[in-house]
Design an enzyme around this catalytic site. Sequence first.
Site, mmCIF file in Angstrom:
data_model
loop_
_atom_site.group_PDB
_atom_site.id
_atom_site.type_symbol
_atom_site.label_atom_id
_atom_site.label_comp_id
_atom_site.label_asym_id
_atom_site.label_seq_id
_atom_site.Cartn_x
_atom_site.Cartn_y
_atom_site.Cartn_z
ATOM 1 N N LYS A 118 0.937 -4.194 43.490
ATOM 2 C CA LYS A 118 0.233 -3.301 42.565
ATOM 3 C C LYS A 118 -1.273 -3.572 42.556
ATOM 4 C CE LYS A 118 3.700 -1.289 39.657
ATOM 5 N NZ LYS A 118 4.093 -0.793 38.348
ATOM 6 N N LYS A 200 9.799 3.923 48.983
ATOM 7 C CA LYS A 200 10.728 4.412 47.956
ATOM 8 C C LYS A 200 10.154 5.620 47.230
ATOM 9 C CE LYS A 200 9.923 2.149 43.574
ATOM 10 N NZ LYS A 200 10.440 1.792 42.316
ATOM 11 N N LYS A 203 7.759 8.076 40.955
ATOM 12 C CA LYS A 203 7.280 9.181 40.114
ATOM 13 C C LYS A 203 5.759 9.278 40.089
ATOM 14 C CE LYS A 203 9.213 6.832 36.148
ATOM 15 N NZ LYS A 203 8.762 5.456 36.277
#
Length: 336
Positions: A118, A200, A203
């Site tokens: 991240k 993956k 959203k």
Amino acid sequence: MSEQSERKRVILSGIQPTGTFTLGNYIGAVRNWAKLQDEFDCLYMVADLHALTVRQDPAALRRHSREAAAMILASGVDPKRSILFVQSHVPAHTQLNWIFCCNAQFGELSRMTQFKDKSAKHPDNVNGGLFTYPALMAADILIYNAELVPVGQDQTQHLELARNIAQRFNNNYSPTFVMPEGYVTKEGAKIMSLADPTRKMSKSDTNANAFILLTDDRDTITRKFKRAVTDSEGEVRYDPAAKPGVSNLMAIYHIFTGKTMEEIQHEFEGQGYGAFKEAVGTAVADGLAPIQNEYNRILADKEYVDTVLKEGAESASRIANKMIQKVYRKVGLLQL
Ligand code: AQP
């Protein structure tokens, strides 16, 4: 929860309100939550505090939090049997988080791969919360003495840290926390991006063609599957390493139709990808339709959703506050 359910093991799961849920969130998480209610005492959390580790638009975060609750309810979670709440509505999570931050070591937090990932994804906002996020996750679990936590592969490291924190606390003070275990659901498929099947489905992906949202209408679903990246071979065959795009679509089709990989391969033999993609789109649109109807019905009743969340927060707080009092006492915080 009923008297009989007191003998059930406690399971906790959460999802961040970082956007509308994708098909990946549904298949990998929310879809299974309703089923778990028979076997376990379930706590389901809209993890809004975790969402803050990445910059959020305040109005969107508020909206997504209520929508997340409505979608969880629409997917079959029954608030009479399970506790559904928003993380920030139970302040004991952040209280225990601080105690754990003072227990977790810099070295172990530095090793978390999700922090590295991240940080690389958001180099302009490598904040302290992103670094200590696993301590908050440990607090989420241990504040309820949850014995089981459904985790994907990307979360096993965090669960291990939660176990280390629990162990250390138990050793340094006295036995307080149970050791949480990972719970792997039978069909824990990881759904991949439709635009890049090696990543993956997420959203927060900036490419809207990469994901199916649970709120996408039939035309959008069909169109996105038609555009899904596959390969040039033209053969419907399950081979995630060599054919990640086709295998991902097969996994999705399998989940919505119950057909085995062999059956799917046979069904589309010699037909190329056109008919296959069309069938996947139809199966998903058909499967999601009742959930979408239920979601729209529930979301229209804002008062109902808010009542569920209020009652959920009260039930969760009753358990969590007892634990935080115990922990405060053990670590030596003055209690009057
Ligand atoms: N593609 C996926 N396939 C299977 N399961 C998935 N989950 C997420 N994506 C997939 C599962 O959904 C649950 C909730 O995830 P989260 O919202 O807490 O965080 P996430 O895993 O980071 O989900 P997203 O959609 O990728 O969100 P963003 O884009 O905000 O980072 C978890 O149980 C997860 O395994």
